[in-house]
Scaffold this motif. Sequence first.
Motif, PDB file in Angstrom:
ATOM      1  N   THR A   1       0.986  -3.534 -27.322  1.00 11.67           N
ATOM      2  CA  THR A   1       0.739  -3.935 -25.924  1.00 11.67           C
ATOM      3  C   THR A   1       1.780  -3.207 -25.112  1.00 11.67           C
ATOM      4  OG1 THR A   1       1.751  -5.789 -26.099  1.00 11.67           O
ATOM      5  CG2 THR A   1      -0.375  -6.163 -26.458  1.00 11.67           C
ATOM      6  N   VAL A   2       1.304  -2.624 -24.064  1.00 11.95           N
ATOM      7  CA  VAL A   2       2.438  -2.095 -23.070  1.00 11.95           C
ATOM      8  C   VAL A   2       1.994  -2.356 -21.742  1.00 11.95           C
ATOM      9  CG1 VAL A   2       3.064   0.340 -22.208  1.00 11.95           C
ATOM     10  CG2 VAL A   2       2.709   0.005 -24.727  1.00 11.95           C
TER      11      VAL A   2
ATOM     12  N   ARG B   1       0.565   9.900 -23.910  1.00 15.10           N
ATOM     13  CA  ARG B   1       1.965   9.825 -24.588  1.00 15.10           C
ATOM     14  C   ARG B   1       1.985   8.705 -25.902  1.00 15.10           C
ATOM     15  NH1 ARG B   1       6.546  11.376 -21.695  1.00 15.10           N
ATOM     16  NH2 ARG B   1       7.331  10.767 -23.675  1.00 15.10           N
ATOM     17  N   TYR B   2       1.218   7.415 -25.517  1.00 11.94           N
ATOM     18  CA  TYR B   2       1.217   6.632 -26.617  1.00 11.94           C
ATOM     19  C   TYR B   2      -0.030   6.962 -27.477  1.00 11.94           C
ATOM     20  CZ  TYR B   2       4.330   3.446 -24.199  1.00 11.94           C
ATOM     21  OH  TYR B   2       5.404   2.878 -23.562  1.00 11.94           O
ATOM     22  N   THR B   3      -1.002   7.424 -27.441  1.00 13.70           N
ATOM     23  CA  THR B   3      -2.151   7.975 -28.172  1.00 13.70           C
ATOM     24  C   THR B   3      -1.377   9.168 -29.104  1.00 13.70           C
ATOM     25  OG1 THR B   3      -3.092   9.330 -26.695  1.00 13.70           O
ATOM     26  CG2 THR B   3      -4.184   7.142 -26.875  1.00 13.70           C
TER      27      THR B   3
ATOM     28  N   LEU C   1      -8.754   0.950 -28.145  1.00 19.02           N
ATOM     29  CA  LEU C   1      -7.990   1.076 -27.045  1.00 19.02           C
ATOM     30  C   LEU C   1      -8.302   0.473 -26.018  1.00 19.02           C
ATOM     31  CD1 LEU C   1      -6.315   4.510 -26.274  1.00 19.02           C
ATOM     32  CD2 LEU C   1      -7.338   3.195 -24.435  1.00 19.02           C
ATOM     33  N   ALA C   2      -7.787  -0.380 -25.297  1.00 10.00           N
ATOM     34  CA  ALA C   2      -8.109  -0.823 -23.705  1.00 10.00           C
ATOM     35  C   ALA C   2      -6.950  -0.627 -22.730  1.00 10.00           C
ATOM     36  CB  ALA C   2      -8.360  -2.454 -24.022  1.00 10.00           C
TER      37      ALA C   2
ATOM     38  N   SER D   1      -3.556  -1.684 -24.435  1.00  7.42           N
ATOM     39  CA  SER D   1      -3.491  -2.315 -25.760  1.00  7.42           C
ATOM     40  C   SER D   1      -4.228  -1.309 -26.753  1.00  7.42           C
ATOM     41  CB  SER D   1      -4.115  -3.866 -25.730  1.00  7.42           C
ATOM     42  OG  SER D   1      -5.393  -3.898 -25.511  1.00  7.42           O
ATOM     43  N   MET D   2      -3.483  -1.442 -27.824  1.00  9.71           N
ATOM     44  CA  MET D   2      -4.162  -0.664 -28.990  1.00  9.71           C
ATOM     45  C   MET D   2      -4.081  -1.088 -30.298  1.00  9.71           C
ATOM     46  SD  MET D   2      -2.989   3.507 -27.968  1.00  9.71           S
ATOM     47  CE  MET D   2      -1.126   3.103 -28.051  1.00  9.71           C
TER      48      MET D   2
END
Length: 191
Positions: A99-100, A111-113, A126-127, A144-145
């Motif tokens: 979670t970010v 960047r996160y994916t 992924l939401a 959130s992933m």
Amino acid sequence: MPPLQQHYLVITALGTDRPGIVNTITRHVSSCGCNIEDSRLAMLGEEFTFIMLLSGGWNAIAQIESTLPLKGAELDLLIVMKRTNAQEQPATPTTMWVTVEVDDSPHIIERYTDLFDSHQMTLAELASKTQPAGPQSPPRLTLSMTAHGPAGGQVLLIEQRFHQLCTELHAQGSIRVINHPQHQKRDGVLQ
């Protein structure tokens, strides 16, 4: 008598949200003899999207394929359907939940994916949601992933890089790692 072979169909419905629309779709699916194996619903602006994985015998799947476009037209929905197969669940020794929360700007999600992709982690969910800017604050992104992948030394490296990325982007982030014991190595053998 042998059990009926299951067939699978993925359906996506997109349209303007209004009360009762999801119930109407799920009732139609049930009336055709299909089972909802998995589903997701999301509100995007004034639109909603509903994704379902259906299972059923050949006749049930054929019936939903032939009748759902008419039901979609009645409800002013865009309907997309695709036959698929049951997915064997591959061995995923590691699951990560992330979670970010961060000030929104272009390329944040990318960047996160990319972080997980570069470590051969498969994104399962992924939401994201952007909260509008306030009088004294910029828009905020909540992300959130869920990712699955191999076990081993990569886990610590991914956790490190995740925290580095959060620091770089001035993000509040958390990562939770579960190593599934049935897939852990014991005496050099994958269990």
